[in-house]
Design a protein around this motif. Structure first.
Motif, PDB file in Angstrom:
ATOM      1  N   SER A   1     -18.293  55.266  65.604  1.00 55.86           N
ATOM      2  CA  SER A   1     -18.456  56.034  64.368  1.00 55.86           C
ATOM      3  C   SER A   1     -19.872  56.348  63.953  1.00 55.86           C
ATOM      4  O   SER A   1     -20.078  56.758  62.813  1.00 55.86           O
ATOM      5  CB  SER A   1     -17.787  54.963  63.277  1.00 55.86           C
TER       6      SER A   1
ATOM      7  N   VAL B   1     -21.962  61.128  67.844  1.00 55.91           N
ATOM      8  CA  VAL B   1     -21.435  62.079  68.670  1.00 55.91           C
ATOM      9  C   VAL B   1     -21.874  62.223  70.046  1.00 55.91           C
ATOM     10  O   VAL B   1     -22.817  62.767  70.457  1.00 55.91           O
ATOM     11  CB  VAL B   1     -21.310  63.642  68.015  1.00 55.91           C
TER      12      VAL B   1
ATOM     13  N   ASN C   1     -16.934  63.615  67.600  1.00 59.88           N
ATOM     14  CA  ASN C   1     -16.477  62.303  66.901  1.00 59.88           C
ATOM     15  C   ASN C   1     -16.089  62.567  65.373  1.00 59.88           C
ATOM     16  O   ASN C   1     -17.208  62.569  64.761  1.00 59.88           O
ATOM     17  CB  ASN C   1     -17.711  61.394  67.174  1.00 59.88           C
TER      18      ASN C   1
END
Lengths: 523, 336
Positions: free
Chosen positions: A363, A366, B219
């Motif tokens: 979390s 990226v 993500n």
């Protein structure tokens, strides 16, 4: 080591101690980080063996090695005196070793029966023999005194019954060594009592049980022997009767506080954050709370440490405050004296709040993107006026953060996925510093980070508070917490159980409060 | 920050490892194939290249939108149907209703964007898997195209009040889109493709939105916690994909001089193949518009070379399937 009086049944039956599994000199490294070093563990028939230690002491890694999850380690494992090296959970189960992890390994859409025989189905002519499986599942459950419908799908069952299914599955595999990793974390009191009855039955059947828990009352209730780990090393193994709570905590903590924490004296500024009866509901369980009625204040330039073991709700406190739990949070929040209602990360970021989560890969970062892309991600609106990005400006700010944080990389276009843990964490810090935060929420900022980078992060936090930034810090490393925090708030099961000013906090006191030991002194 | 290693071999290995270099290599291999099997010099004629590009253009335009959606971690199966709907609406409004292209084109594009908005809203807003959400739109838009067209091709044969058919002229805008420029060496549809690629590239590489799209694909949770407006950003990718599909529909109608409600069946798969061939990851977060351009050229030229050499369609399809697997295998990232 002689057998103790706490295991009469085992001795009565066998006359001598029977060792089911023996782990010797277990060492495990993840890249440059050594998480276990030369650890021994012996599991005997008919005992409940508590594995204790702070978060990050290496308990989980040890049982993963025993359970065949980490096949790459140094040291030896013997099961029934034969050296083995389980390469997968299935291989470990074939040896009679089953680990029940906190994240249960059940298939939610399958029935209880199917789950019990998952991986080793009862077959006839190559086809699954449903009738036989169902009959055998019933038999196992009956033997355990578990009242469970074998045809129900696991996802329809409450967590407690799922846990029982997992235990039945372990028994179907004829497990003799059963490892339970905090099995009561999702159970209520009657369910815990049931589990303990079951554990007693398993003991009588000659199983060896390794039990990981953070709760003192459970240790008192079931422990025969206790092994304590600290920083990946073995502190010792002792009969439970020889290790009363005070002594156990000492074993778990017993560490010198080093000089490696630079923390200057601070003169706290104005009040930056005030929480009044702040609560975070559990999104998975209606009516339950992850954080309950926590009140705290934090001033500019101050580091408030939050201590808590697993399930304390500390991480949810930060997530809730940051708006990651949406509008569900309850209670009063004041930021710089003004009311603030957490509702969305975007809104929190514009108010000068930053959250470094406890899992940078899941979390924080990226991973497929570059250092520059990650560093600028949270501040993109400001860095790209009118929507159009300014690559030169992004490069400039990324390089500036890289220099300040001593980031080691081939260049700012390098993918963060290919960086070391310490450098990845620096990229997360750079991302949040770029947003010019006034309140930093840090959840385990030094987790999985090498010693050198840790020291750099400590120095950075100290420097940031000198600039007037307020920090809420969660860390499971007690020495780190004691050295860095100006005050420490202790949470246990979502509630604040103690608050220590700097100087009055001791590792023992904090751990006691975190384990829910009463009486606690509220300062 | 430490300087980049300047060791030559290291630099070369790095370059070879880049997806762009590998996609380029695949294209060069296909072109080399064309130079060997040139079919009596046909491969060296300018007209061959013009046609290869023209035939690949509609697929390429679809692939532009597909690239955006795939980078966000999603997929858009509806593009072929939206293309058909756009082709039908464009033909209906210009041929039968006599709308001015200045009115018809914005109308068709709006419908395409609305389709993207709907499927994107279901996927991003209601958190239904993009595969399912766009599959639903794929079926719905096909049905809508058939409803609007009455199940028949919308052509220049216009039925009169008395039931007789009268042939009308092909609208000027159709002729314009289907014409050539630069002395007959470049088709207008290829020019439109170039504009689409350029717009897509600018959005992805230079706009905040593009960077946020990569972050979501790489993500989603980290992006959300970094303040990225996840739903809105994803939604826009689907809207863009619908818009590009409508552009492709305009081109398709102009080239066929009619609006066929059965057009574009299976085109979504070709568009996905192009994107994957370029090296954009179906997992999201990696890839780009330049890669898609290379993938489109590779697949386009492969088709052209095979047909130049009179390879029967049946064999062509099988060969294309094999080559897609080989290309993706060659692009697989080696994990250290």
């Amino acid at each position: 080591m002689s057998a103790t009086a706490s295991m009469p049944r085992c001795e009565d039956r066998a006359g001598a101690v029977r060792v089911l599994a023996r782990l010797s000199g277990i060492t495990k490294r993840f890249g440059p980080v050594t998480v276990l070093e030369g650890v021994d563990l012996e599991v005997r028939a008919g005992e409940v063996h508590i594995l204790a230690g702070e978060n990050g002491a290496g308990k989980s890694t040890l049982i993963k090695i025993l359970g065949g999850v980490h096949a790459d380690f140094e040291g030896t494992i013997e099961v029934d005196g034969r050296p083995v090296r389980p390469a997968s959970p299935l291989a470990a189960a074939a040896l009679g070793v089953v680990v029940i992890f906190q994240e249960l390994s059940l298939v939610p859409a399958m029935t209880v029966t199917d789950n019990i025989f998952l991986g080793r189905p009862r077959t006839r002519a190559g086809f699954v023999d449903d009738a036989r499986q169902r009959a055998e599942a019933r038999e196992i459950l009956d033997r355990l005194g578990i009242d469970l419908e074998v045809d129900r799908r696991v996802e329809e069952l409450p967590i407690a019954q799922q846990q029982l299914t997992e235990i039945a599955k372990a028994l179907a595999q004829e497990a003799r060594v059963i490892v339970m990793d905090e099995p009561t974390s999702a159970l209520n009191a009657p369910e815990v009592a049931k589990l303990f009855t079951l554990i007693r039955q398993l003991k009588e059947r000659g199983c060896g049980i390794v039990y990981i828990t953070h709760k003192m009352e459970e240790i008192a209730a079931v422990a025969d022997r206790i092994t304590v780990l600290r920083d990946g090393r073995l502190v010792g193994t002792a009969p439970a009767v020889a290790l009363p709570p005070g002594r156990l905590i000492q074993w778990m903590v017993g560490r010198e506080l080093g000089e490696q924490f630079p923390r200057h004296d601070v003169t706290p500024g104005a009040e930056r954050l005030r929480l009044e009866r702040f609560s975070v509901p559990d999104p998975q369980q209606p009516g339950a709370f992850r954080v309950r009625d926590v009140s705290l204040t934090l001033r500019a330039g101050e580091i408030l440490g939050i201590a808590g073991l697993q399930g304390s709700g500390a991480s949810d406190l930060l997530l809730g405050l940051f708006g990651a739990h949406g509008r569900r949070v309850q209670g009063g929040v004041r930021l710089d004296g003004e009311p603030f209602a957490p509702r969305h990360p975007t809104a929190s970021i514009t108010r000068g709040i930053a959250l470094l989560t406890n899992d940078r890969k899941a979390s924080g970062l990226v991973l497929p993107l570059s250092i520059a892309a990650n560093t600028t991600l949270a501040d993109l609106p400001a860095l790209s006026p009118g929507g159009w990005r300014r690559p030169a400006r992004e490069r400039r700010v990324t390089e500036a953060h890289g220099r300040r944080l001593n980031l080691r990389a081939a260049g700012i276009e390098q993918e963060v996925g290919s960086l070391s843990g310490g450098n990845q964490q620096k990229v997360v810090l750079a991302k949040w510093l770029q947003t010019r935060p006034r309140l930093l929420l840090l959840d385990e900022p030094t987790r999985g980070v090498d010693v050198g980078a840790k020291r750099e992060i400590y120095a950075l936090l100290d420097a940031l508070t000198a600039e007037g930034i307020a920090i809420l810090l969660i860390t499971s490393e007690l020495p780190e917490l004691l050295a860095l925090a100006d005050r420490i708030l202790v949470l246990h099961r979502g509630r604040a159980t103690a608050e220590f000013p700097r100087g009055e906090a001791s590792a023992e006191g904090v751990l006691q409060a975190a384990m829910g030991q009463s009486p606690v002194d509220r300062s | 920050m430490n300087p980049v290693s300047t060791h030559a071999a290291h630099g070369w290995r790095r370059l070879r490892g880049e997806p762009a270099s590998r996609a380029l290599l695949a294209l060069l291999l296909v072109l080399a194939l064309g130079c060997v099997f040139h079919s009596d010099g046909a491969f060296f004629k300018a007209g061959t290249h013009r046609d290869a590009l023209r035939q690949a253009s509609v697929y390429g335009i679809l692939a532009c939108g597909m690239t955006l959606v795939i980078i966000s971690g999603g997929i858009d199966l509806a593009v072929g149907s939206v293309l058909a709907l756009a082709a039908v609406l464009f033909s209906l409004t210009t041929i039968h209703w006599g709308w001015s292209p200045w009115l018809a084109i914005p109308f068709v594009l709006t419908v395409g964007a609305a389709c993207g908005l709907a499927s994107g809203g279901v996927a991003a807003g209601w958190r239904i898997q993009p595969f399912i959400a766009t599959l639903a739109m794929m079926v719905f838009a096909r049905g809508l195209a058939k409803t609007v067209s009455g199940g028949m091709k919308v052509s220049t044969a216009v039925q009169q009040a008395d039931g007789a058919y009268r042939y009308v002229d092909v609208p000027g805008v159709f002729r314009g889109i289907d014409s050539r420029v630069l002395g007959g060496n470049l088709s207008v549809v290829t020019l439109i493709l170039a504009v689409c690629v350029a717009v897509g590239w600018v959005l992805l590489a230079r706009h905040r939105w593009g960077r946020q799209l990569y972050a979501i694909g790489g993500n989603e949770e980290a992006a959300r916690l970094s303040g990225v407006p996840v739903t809105r950003t994803k939604l826009f990718a689907y809207v863009a994909s619908g818009l590009f599909a409508a552009v492709a529909g305009l081109c398709q109608a102009a080239q066929e001089q009619q609006g066929d409600p059965e057009a574009g069946i299976g085109y979504e798969l070709t568009a996905i193949a192009i994107v994957v061939m370029g090296g954009t990851s179906l997992m999201g977060g990696r890839g780009g518009m330049g890669l898609t351009l290379l993938g489109m050229l590779t697949i386009g030229y492969l088709e052209k070379i095979l047909s130049l050499n009179a390879v029967p369609e049946a064999s062509r399809l099988m060969l294309t399937g094999v080559i897609i697997v080989l290309a993706v295998l060659a692009q697989r990232r080696r994990r250290g």
